[in-house]
Each structure stands twice: as C-alpha cells, then as structure tokens.
Motif scaffolding. Structure first.
Motif, PDB file in Angstrom:
ATOM      1  N   ILE A  69      20.678  11.598  57.187  1.00 27.43           N
ATOM      2  CA  ILE A  69      21.792  11.071  58.171  1.00 27.43           C
ATOM      3  C   ILE A  69      23.063  12.024  58.074  1.00 27.43           C
ATOM      4  CG2 ILE A  69      23.308   9.236  58.616  1.00 27.43           C
ATOM      5  CD1 ILE A  69      21.277   7.449  57.324  1.00 27.43           C
ATOM      6  N   LEU A  71      26.714  12.145  59.613  1.00 26.10           N
ATOM      7  CA  LEU A  71      28.006  11.399  60.172  1.00 26.10           C
ATOM      8  C   LEU A  71      28.725  12.213  61.243  1.00 26.10           C
ATOM      9  CD1 LEU A  71      29.270   9.438  56.938  1.00 26.10           C
ATOM     10  CD2 LEU A  71      27.368   8.595  58.767  1.00 26.10           C
ATOM     11  N   PHE A  82      30.270   3.236  56.432  1.00 29.98           N
ATOM     12  CA  PHE A  82      28.974   3.614  56.157  1.00 29.98           C
ATOM     13  C   PHE A  82      28.351   2.943  54.934  1.00 29.98           C
ATOM     14  CE2 PHE A  82      25.431   6.199  54.672  1.00 29.98           C
ATOM     15  CZ  PHE A  82      24.708   6.157  55.762  1.00 29.98           C
ATOM     16  N   TYR A 102      22.543  17.630  55.938  1.00 29.74           N
ATOM     17  CA  TYR A 102      22.644  16.218  56.197  1.00 29.74           C
ATOM     18  C   TYR A 102      23.706  15.854  54.957  1.00 29.74           C
ATOM     19  CZ  TYR A 102      19.034  16.565  59.443  1.00 29.74           C
ATOM     20  OH  TYR A 102      18.207  16.482  60.526  1.00 29.74           O
ATOM     21  N   ILE A 130      27.288   7.337  62.786  1.00 29.76           N
ATOM     22  CA  ILE A 130      26.295   7.870  62.670  1.00 29.76           C
ATOM     23  C   ILE A 130      25.889   9.075  63.880  1.00 29.76           C
ATOM     24  CG2 ILE A 130      23.729   7.982  62.438  1.00 29.76           C
ATOM     25  CD1 ILE A 130      23.955   5.652  60.763  1.00 29.76           C
ATOM     26  N   SER A 133      20.056  11.448  62.768  1.00 30.99           N
ATOM     27  CA  SER A 133      19.095  11.088  61.701  1.00 30.99           C
ATOM     28  C   SER A 133      17.780  11.813  61.896  1.00 30.99           C
ATOM     29  CB  SER A 133      18.935   9.525  61.655  1.00 30.99           C
ATOM     30  OG  SER A 133      18.279   8.873  62.479  1.00 30.99           O
TER      31      SER A 133
END
Length: 150
Positions: A69, A71, A82, A102, A130, A133
């Motif tokens: 993920i 951000l 989160f 990531y 987010i 992903s």
C-alpha cells in the motif's frame, strides 16, 4: 541470556503449551530452576505473549493475500487513521510499515477471489489516504514461524 535460556525458548517456540515438568526435562533442568528462568524471560519481555494458531481453511478464509500500500500523505493524522482502520478489520492479520516503493505491507485472510474483491470494495478502498495498492495471493507457505532466535 545464556545458552539454557535459548534452549528453553527453542522448546517453547515449538510447543508453547508444554508443561514446566516436560520443559525442564527437555532442556536438562529440574522443574524449579526451569520455572524461575521461564518467569524471568516473561518478566524481561523476551516472551511477550501466547497465542493459538488457527487453520484458516477450516475457518472459511483459506486464501492469504499480501497487499502493498502507498499512502497519498505521510502526516501524523493519515498514519494514525490508517493504523486504526487496519486494527478494526479482522481479516487483516499483519500490518508492517516498510521502506522502499510501498509504505505498508499487509497480510489478509479471505475466502477466494470473491472474498478478496469484497474486502477491497467494502473495506480497504474505503480507508482514506490510500493512493495505490498492489496484491499478491500466497500460493503456498514454505515456512511460517513467529520469531527468530539468534
């Protein structure tokens, strides 16, 4: 921590429910000193807790997905929200803040691709902050331990 403490930890890593008498016998101590060492390891925080290991397939969530993920922001509020959202999702087994391309790597248990799609649409994609992903389904776990004993 000496070699005897390490022997105790190795046995406990294999069987956390072992009785003190059995533990003492396996590591070559009498029960009283073994118990004292065990309690000291707990008090020092070397042993931080105990848990059961579940069979995810028998529980109806047999697929494990690793999700990377990114951000869109890294301010305290975004990171806090989160983290809170991840804590609230029972499917999320692990959350790791990482370096590299990531920001986070999360481990999720779902029931098949439909379960994963539902997790994405109804839960993950609703988490604010987010940006991106990327997912990978685990095909097989070759090794799965909870701690490393140097």
């Amino acid at each position: 921590m000496d070699e005897m403490d390490r022997r105790i930890l190795k046995v406990l890593a294999r069987d956390g429910r072992i009785s003190n008498a059995q533990l003492a016998q396996e590591v070559g101590l009498s029960p009283s000193p073994c118990w004292q060492r065990f309690r000291r390891l707990e008090q020092k925080g070397v042993i931080s807790g105990y848990h059961a290991i579940f069979d995810q397939e028998k529980l109806g969530a047999s697929e494990i997905v690793l999700i990377e993920i990114v951000l869109d922001r890294h301010d305290d509020e975004t990171l806090e929200i989160f983290g809170q959202k991840m804590q609230q999702m029972p499917e999320v087994l692990e959350v790791h803040l990482t370096t590299g391309e990531y920001d986070y790597l999360i481990k999720v248990a779902v029931q098949g691709t439909r379960g994963y799609e539902e997790f994405l649409r109804k839960k993950l994609y609703k988490v604010p902050g987010i940006r991106h992903s990327r997912s990978s389904f685990v095909l097989r776990s070759l090794k799965n331990i909870q701690a490393y004993l140097p």
